[in-house]
Structure formats: C-alpha cells, structure tokens
Scaffold this active site. Structure first.
Site, short mmCIF file in Angstrom:
data_model
loop_
_atom_site.label_atom_id
_atom_site.label_comp_id
_atom_site.label_asym_id
_atom_site.label_seq_id
_atom_site.Cartn_x
_atom_site.Cartn_y
_atom_site.Cartn_z
N SER A 121 -2.35 8.88 8.75
CA SER A 121 -2.25 9.78 7.61
C SER A 121 -0.81 10.01 7.18
O SER A 121 -0.57 10.68 6.18
CB SER A 121 -2.90 11.13 7.96
OG SER A 121 -2.27 11.71 9.08
N HIS A 142 -7.08 4.66 5.18
CA HIS A 142 -7.05 6.08 5.57
C HIS A 142 -8.37 6.74 5.17
O HIS A 142 -8.61 7.05 4.01
CB HIS A 142 -5.87 6.78 4.89
CG HIS A 142 -5.74 8.22 5.25
ND1 HIS A 142 -5.16 9.15 4.41
CD2 HIS A 142 -6.13 8.91 6.36
CE1 HIS A 142 -5.19 10.33 4.99
NE2 HIS A 142 -5.78 10.21 6.18
N GLU A 154 -8.13 6.02 1.23
CA GLU A 154 -6.86 5.59 0.66
C GLU A 154 -6.53 4.21 1.24
O GLU A 154 -6.40 4.06 2.45
CB GLU A 154 -5.74 6.57 1.01
CG GLU A 154 -5.79 7.87 0.25
CD GLU A 154 -4.62 8.78 0.59
OE1 GLU A 154 -4.03 9.35 -0.35
OE2 GLU A 154 -4.29 8.94 1.79
N ASN A 192 -1.91 13.70 1.59
CA ASN A 192 -1.09 14.65 2.34
C ASN A 192 0.20 15.02 1.62
O ASN A 192 0.77 16.08 1.90
CB ASN A 192 -0.81 14.10 3.73
CG ASN A 192 -2.05 14.18 4.61
OD1 ASN A 192 -2.76 15.17 4.60
ND2 ASN A 192 -2.32 13.12 5.35
#
Length: 286
Positions: A121, A142, A154, A192
C-alpha cells in the site's frame, strides 16, 4: 481472458487469505505460502468461513464453495510453491527488507515468464522491481480489505513495468470481478495519498480538542456521507499502518502537510493500534 491459471499468494494474513479466496473462487489453482504453518491453517479456516458466509447470502452455490476449496493448497516452502506459477502475489507486512528478501526468492524460483506482483500500500514498485532480474514483469496489485467484498484494485506501474505485464494484470483483475484502476508509482499511490492525510487530520482534531472521536466520525458519516468515520477506519486499518504510510508520504514527498500527528505516533508507541489490540481511538471487545 488472461493465460494465467496457476497462482501463488505469499503471506497468509488478512490480505493474503482474502486474495487467495478470490483467486480460488474464480477458477485459479492457488498456493498460499507462509513461513508459519499455524497461520496457514488459520487462513484456510478463515477462507472456509467466508465462503460459507457467501453461500448463506446466496452469493455463490455450495458447489462453487467446494470447487474453490479444492483449488487451494498451502505450503511453507516458497521455492516449491512458486515453481509452476504464472503469477505470484506478495502480501506480507510493509517492511522493505522483508519484501526485498521475498522478491529475491520469487525471482530465483518462479518461472522466467511469471509476473511478480506486490499488494503493497505504500512501498515503491520501482524499488521492489529493482530487487529482481525481471523489473519489466513486476507490478503493484493493491487489493482492499475485505478482499472478497471490495471491488477496487490499484494496478501500479513501476518505472520499468512493461505494457504486456500491465495489460495481463489489469485483465486478470477484471476476471476476478474487480475494477482495476491504472496508477503510477508515486508515494501512497492514489488511495493512501488521499485517505491517510484525511485520517491524520482527524487525529489532529482529537489532539487539539476540536471534537471528540465520536463527534468527528459523526461529522464525516452524516455530513460527508462516508460509510465509516475516519477514526473508526483508522482503528480498522491499524494505527501502526496509518503511521507507517504517513511516514512514507512525509519522507518521499518532503512536504510537512504529510507530517504524522504526534497523537498518532504516541498511540502507536503505547501499543494502542486499533481493533487488533482492542483499543485505538475506540475500545473493542477482544
């Protein structure tokens, strides 16, 4: 359809068992790999329970459950587990030295044409790829927790990820009934990069006495229509994970807007990591 049928997942924790679950349910032979046999046994139990839950909710049939379980095997021997795979997905804790060691092992033992993917991540895919002799065949994949439920993946290009690798992994994600989103290799990717500063700012609001955690979460759920407040989400993710990602953003981007809140750091130091320890910004039953 992708040509990949045999896959391996390295790491039998929450994300790893979820990834293995999804691959097995969608027709892939999956080897789940971990150094700890007890963790592997617990992962298989979790997968069985989650498949049963899907049957109970009429998401899948009982036959599909049995077929998925038949496709799943486990091993503590990484070299053996990846010997015949077309794809290996790493899903271990966010520790660079650990990932470097694993990708070195995968590179030595997986077939030369196998794709090596990371569920990281926050760690650079370009850096991970540089630990191998096949950077064109290394990519970020991800997933989001809980993997059997969340549809987003992702798909992260490293500096040397080939177009063929990207196309194969993106197509594979679609075969898993996921929505792949193309992301370049920058700190925090998209999810994130956006989410963690929001969580960090919510922690600053607690530290500065702007409001208590319940009220902060209520503002975001009722006012912004978020399904879960940022502090509840932080407890779910793990405050140590949140801190680590904020540290990566701060170091890699060099901007003080990513400075981790001192209260976040203090809670992590105290071992108040959220749900997994029974206490974070809220308290939980064991």
């Amino acid at each position: 359809m992708s040509r990949i049928q045999q896959t391996a997942v390295v790491g039998a924790g929450t994300m790893g068992n979820g990834i293995a679950h999804v691959f097995a349910l969608h027709g892939h032979d999956v080897t789940l790999i971990d150094v700890d046999q007890d963790r592997l046994d617990a992962a298989v139990t979790t997968i069985e329970e989650n498949l049963n839950r899907q049957v109970d909710k009429d998401k899948i049939g009982s036959g599909e459950r049995e077929e998925a379980l038949d496709r799943l095997q486990t091993t503590t021997d990484t070299a053996e587990g990846v010997a015949d795979v077309g794809l290996a997905v790493e899903a271990v804790p966010e520790e660079q030295e650990l990932k470097a060691e694993i990708f070195g092992t995968l590179d030595r033992h997986a077939p030369d044409d196998a794709i090596l993917a990371s569920n990281t991540s926050s760690i650079s895919i370009t850096w991970i790829a540089a630990q191998t002799e096949r950077p064109a065949r290394v990519i970020g994949m991800h997933f989001f927790n809980p993997v059997p439920v969340m549809t987003l993946v992702e798909v992260v290009r490293g500096q040397r990820t080939s177009e063929a690798t990207f196309d194969t992994v993106s197509g594979l994600a679609e075969e898993l009934d996921k929505k792949p989103v193309e992301v370049e290799d920058y700190p925090g990717f998209v999810s994130n990069r956006v989410l963690m500063p929001m969580i960090n700012e919510a922690v600053f609001c607690v530290m500065e006495g702007v409001a208590d955690p319940d009220d902060i979460d209520t503002v975001m759920t009722l006012g912004m229509n978020h399904p879960m407040g940022p502090l509840t989400l932080a407890d779910f993710i793990g405050l140590d994970v949140c801190l680590h990602i904020m540290e990566v953003l701060h170091e890699e981007l060099g901007d003080d807007k990513y400075r981790p809140c001192p209260l976040l750091r203090r809670k992590v130091t105290a071992g108040q990591l959220g749900r997994k320890t029974g206490e974070g910004f809220f308290s939980y039953d064991a």
